[in-house]
Design an enzyme around this catalytic site. Structure first.
Site, PDB file in Angstrom:
ATOM      1  N   HIS A  42      27.988  43.209  27.652  1.00 44.24           N
ATOM      2  CA  HIS A  42      26.844  42.925  28.514  1.00 44.24           C
ATOM      3  C   HIS A  42      26.222  41.616  28.075  1.00 44.24           C
ATOM      4  O   HIS A  42      26.090  41.356  26.883  1.00 44.24           O
ATOM      5  CB  HIS A  42      25.818  44.052  28.427  1.00 44.24           C
ATOM      6  CG  HIS A  42      26.253  45.325  29.068  1.00 44.24           C
ATOM      7  ND1 HIS A  42      25.433  46.419  29.190  1.00 44.24           N
ATOM      8  CD2 HIS A  42      27.430  45.673  29.639  1.00 44.24           C
ATOM      9  CE1 HIS A  42      26.086  47.391  29.802  1.00 44.24           C
ATOM     10  NE2 HIS A  42      27.300  46.969  30.070  1.00 44.24           N
ATOM     11  N   GLN A 179      30.017  49.608  32.292  1.00 45.79           N
ATOM     12  CA  GLN A 179      31.150  49.499  33.215  1.00 45.79           C
ATOM     13  C   GLN A 179      30.709  49.722  34.663  1.00 45.79           C
ATOM     14  O   GLN A 179      29.568  49.473  34.990  1.00 45.79           O
ATOM     15  CB  GLN A 179      32.263  50.440  32.761  1.00 45.79           C
ATOM     16  CG  GLN A 179      32.749  50.075  31.354  1.00 45.79           C
ATOM     17  CD  GLN A 179      33.736  51.047  30.794  1.00 45.79           C
ATOM     18  OE1 GLN A 179      33.406  52.197  30.534  1.00 45.79           O
ATOM     19  NE2 GLN A 179      34.966  50.598  30.615  1.00 45.79           N
ATOM     20  N   THR A 195      38.338  54.202  33.242  1.00 43.98           N
ATOM     21  CA  THR A 195      37.880  54.233  31.862  1.00 43.98           C
ATOM     22  C   THR A 195      37.912  55.672  31.361  1.00 43.98           C
ATOM     23  O   THR A 195      38.297  56.583  32.098  1.00 43.98           O
ATOM     24  CB  THR A 195      36.478  53.607  31.730  1.00 43.98           C
ATOM     25  OG1 THR A 195      36.165  53.413  30.366  1.00 43.98           O
ATOM     26  CG2 THR A 195      35.419  54.461  32.418  1.00 43.98           C
ATOM     27  N   ALA A 261      35.124  41.424  26.633  1.00 48.42           N
ATOM     28  CA  ALA A 261      35.714  42.196  25.536  1.00 48.42           C
ATOM     29  C   ALA A 261      37.042  41.616  25.071  1.00 48.42           C
ATOM     30  O   ALA A 261      37.320  41.560  23.871  1.00 48.42           O
ATOM     31  CB  ALA A 261      35.894  43.654  25.952  1.00 48.42           C
ATOM     32  N   ARG A 264      40.329  37.879  28.678  1.00 45.42           N
ATOM     33  CA  ARG A 264      41.376  37.654  29.672  1.00 45.42           C
ATOM     34  C   ARG A 264      40.739  37.178  30.975  1.00 45.42           C
ATOM     35  O   ARG A 264      39.578  37.488  31.273  1.00 45.42           O
ATOM     36  CB  ARG A 264      42.169  38.944  29.942  1.00 45.42           C
ATOM     37  CG  ARG A 264      42.874  39.504  28.719  1.00 45.42           C
ATOM     38  CD  ARG A 264      44.017  40.435  29.116  1.00 45.42           C
ATOM     39  NE  ARG A 264      43.600  41.548  29.928  1.00 45.42           N
ATOM     40  CZ  ARG A 264      43.266  42.762  29.446  1.00 45.42           C
ATOM     41  NH1 ARG A 264      43.252  42.971  28.131  1.00 45.42           N
ATOM     42  NH2 ARG A 264      42.920  43.738  30.254  1.00 45.42           N
ATOM     43  N   VAL A 265      41.505  36.425  31.774  1.00 43.06           N
ATOM     44  CA  VAL A 265      41.003  35.970  33.064  1.00 43.06           C
ATOM     45  C   VAL A 265      40.823  37.166  33.989  1.00 43.06           C
ATOM     46  O   VAL A 265      41.725  37.988  34.149  1.00 43.06           O
ATOM     47  CB  VAL A 265      41.962  34.949  33.704  1.00 43.06           C
ATOM     48  CG1 VAL A 265      41.469  34.543  35.088  1.00 43.06           C
ATOM     49  CG2 VAL A 265      42.097  33.720  32.812  1.00 43.06           C
ATOM     50  N   ARG A 266      39.638  37.286  34.540  1.00 44.61           N
ATOM     51  CA  ARG A 266      39.360  38.383  35.457  1.00 44.61           C
ATOM     52  C   ARG A 266      40.062  38.166  36.798  1.00 44.61           C
ATOM     53  O   ARG A 266      40.354  37.038  37.192  1.00 44.61           O
ATOM     54  CB  ARG A 266      37.857  38.490  35.715  1.00 44.61           C
ATOM     55  CG  ARG A 266      37.076  38.978  34.520  1.00 44.61           C
ATOM     56  CD  ARG A 266      35.592  38.806  34.730  1.00 44.61           C
ATOM     57  NE  ARG A 266      34.826  39.509  33.694  1.00 44.61           N
ATOM     58  CZ  ARG A 266      33.552  39.297  33.430  1.00 44.61           C
ATOM     59  NH1 ARG A 266      32.890  38.379  34.119  1.00 44.61           N
ATOM     60  NH2 ARG A 266      32.940  39.983  32.489  1.00 44.61           N
ATOM     61  N   HIS A 292      25.439  37.249  41.379  1.00 40.59           N
ATOM     62  CA  HIS A 292      26.415  36.200  41.714  1.00 40.59           C
ATOM     63  C   HIS A 292      26.225  35.689  43.145  1.00 40.59           C
ATOM     64  O   HIS A 292      27.195  35.275  43.797  1.00 40.59           O
ATOM     65  CB  HIS A 292      27.855  36.686  41.498  1.00 40.59           C
ATOM     66  CG  HIS A 292      28.253  36.738  40.064  1.00 40.59           C
ATOM     67  ND1 HIS A 292      28.584  35.620  39.337  1.00 40.59           N
ATOM     68  CD2 HIS A 292      28.345  37.783  39.204  1.00 40.59           C
ATOM     69  CE1 HIS A 292      28.875  35.967  38.094  1.00 40.59           C
ATOM     70  NE2 HIS A 292      28.726  37.274  37.988  1.00 40.59           N
ATOM     71  N   ASP A 294      24.976  32.935  43.706  1.00 38.84           N
ATOM     72  CA  ASP A 294      25.275  31.506  43.640  1.00 38.84           C
ATOM     73  C   ASP A 294      26.711  31.235  44.083  1.00 38.84           C
ATOM     74  O   ASP A 294      27.041  30.105  44.473  1.00 38.84           O
ATOM     75  CB  ASP A 294      25.033  30.954  42.242  1.00 38.84           C
ATOM     76  CG  ASP A 294      25.538  31.873  41.145  1.00 38.84           C
ATOM     77  OD1 ASP A 294      25.346  33.099  41.261  1.00 38.84           O
ATOM     78  OD2 ASP A 294      26.122  31.375  40.172  1.00 38.84           O
TER      79      ASP A 294
END
Length: 346
Positions: A42, A179, A195, A261, A264-266, A292, A294
């Protein structure tokens, strides 16, 4: 009772830390509770304008004076937690850890690596799921926070009792959920791409040791462009790539988001309402934050909210059947949705 619960309505990274910090500051909350484990990060901004990402402590603790609680439902990576305690300069007076919280060990992380969960379902392999599985099996060797010498200064036998005392005094408590609802072990439509826990507001309240009728404020956070973690992490409707997003949002052509965490590229997609509608059914939010923005309205800093962003929000409201109450533009700006205020006063 004055309890706010912050829950993600998609697949994570919806800005829960930023929103929890906003609630703590705007409502002078006395305490913030971080549930879950170290398998997600977070992020919130400190007073100096720096972004800080945490995986154990709640982001709402950044640049606030709120007490911090890690309840019995938490899963704790001791080394990671101690690092974050040092980063924020948190004292034992301010942080209380429930004696019954589970520990995440290196053995748990190795179990998840050996099971190839990163490759098969996009897991972060943080050991959280393996620790929880060991707890559910009631293994006698499972270690709790009470067993960790390095945490003894922070241990409290029953954090729920302290939270109850704050509520009885009329103080607000914020539960910073983890999450997103689309990753819930029980609720996802995409099992086994999930998860290791439920990710609903009700589950967060249970993990904190509080009662359902304590809650007067369920706050759902959304992204204008939802994400999943990189790799084989499950279905993502309306998926696009980062160059498309960068062009539309007037960002650098090489712009990417990385997972907090695993770095890695989301993966990213255009808004899809189904997972959000499912989340609304199970969480019944009092307020919804859309972050988001923006990405939708890249010129908001110079021109303010535009017709473009208004049309976007109105379309989303029509599709999900509920108003968007607050809009998030970037990591440090949250504002009341102007058109919602106008509609409600009409």
């Amino acid at each position: 009772m004055p309890v706010s619960v912050v829950v993600g309505g998609q697949f994570g990274s919806e800005g829960k830390g930023k929103v929890a910090q906003f609630i703590v500051r705007s409502q002078s909350a006395a305490a913030v509770v971080r549930v879950g484990g170290p398998n997600s990060g977070h992020t919130a901004m400190d007073c100096a304008g720096h972004l800080v990402t945490l995986r154990q402590l709640p982001a709402a603790a950044i640049s606030t004076e709120a007490m911090i609680f890690l309840p019995a439902g938490s899963l704790i990576d001791t080394a990671l937690l101690l690092k974050e305690i040092q980063l924020l300069g948190v004292s034992p007076r301010r942080l209380r850890i429930d004696a019954n919280a589970s520990l995440v060990t290196e053995q748990h992380k190795q179990v998840e690596r050996d099971e190839a969960l990163v490759e098969t379902i996009g897991s972060t392999a943080s050991g959280t799921g393996a620790s929880l599985r060991e707890r559910l099996s009631r293994a006698k060797f499972h270690r709790l926070a009470r067993h960790e010498p390095e945490l003894q200064a922070y241990i409290e036998e029953n954090t729920a009792a302290s939270l109850r005392n704050l509520l009885a005094a009329g103080e607000r408590v914020v539960l910073e959920g983890t999450q997103g609802f689309g990753l819930s072990l029980w609720r996802t439509r995409d099992f086994p791409f999930a998860t290791s826990r439920d990710t609903s507001a009700a589950a967060f309240v249970s993990e904190a040791g509080l009662a359902p009728h304590d809650v007067d404020d369920v706050v759902m956070t959304l992204r204008s462009f939802p994400i999943r973690v990189g790799g084989n992490s499950g279905p993502l409707p309306n998926e696009i790539d980062w160059p498309i997003l960068a062009k539309e949002a007037e960002l650098d052509p090489d712009y990417r988001e990385l997972t907090s965490a695993t770095h890695r590229v989301r993966r990213i997609a255009r808004f899809d309402e189904q997972v959000v509608k499912d989340a609304i059914i199970s969480n019944r939010p009092h307020r919804i934050f859309m972050n988001h923005m923006d990405y939708v309205d890249p010129r908001w800093r110079s021109a303010g909210t535009s017709e473009r962003s208004t049309r976007f929000v109105e379309d989303i409201e029509r599709r999900i059947g509920q108003s968007i109450d607050y809009l998030g533009y970037g990591p440090d700006v949250t504002k009341r949705s102007d058109h919602v205020r106008l509609k409600r006063s009409a």
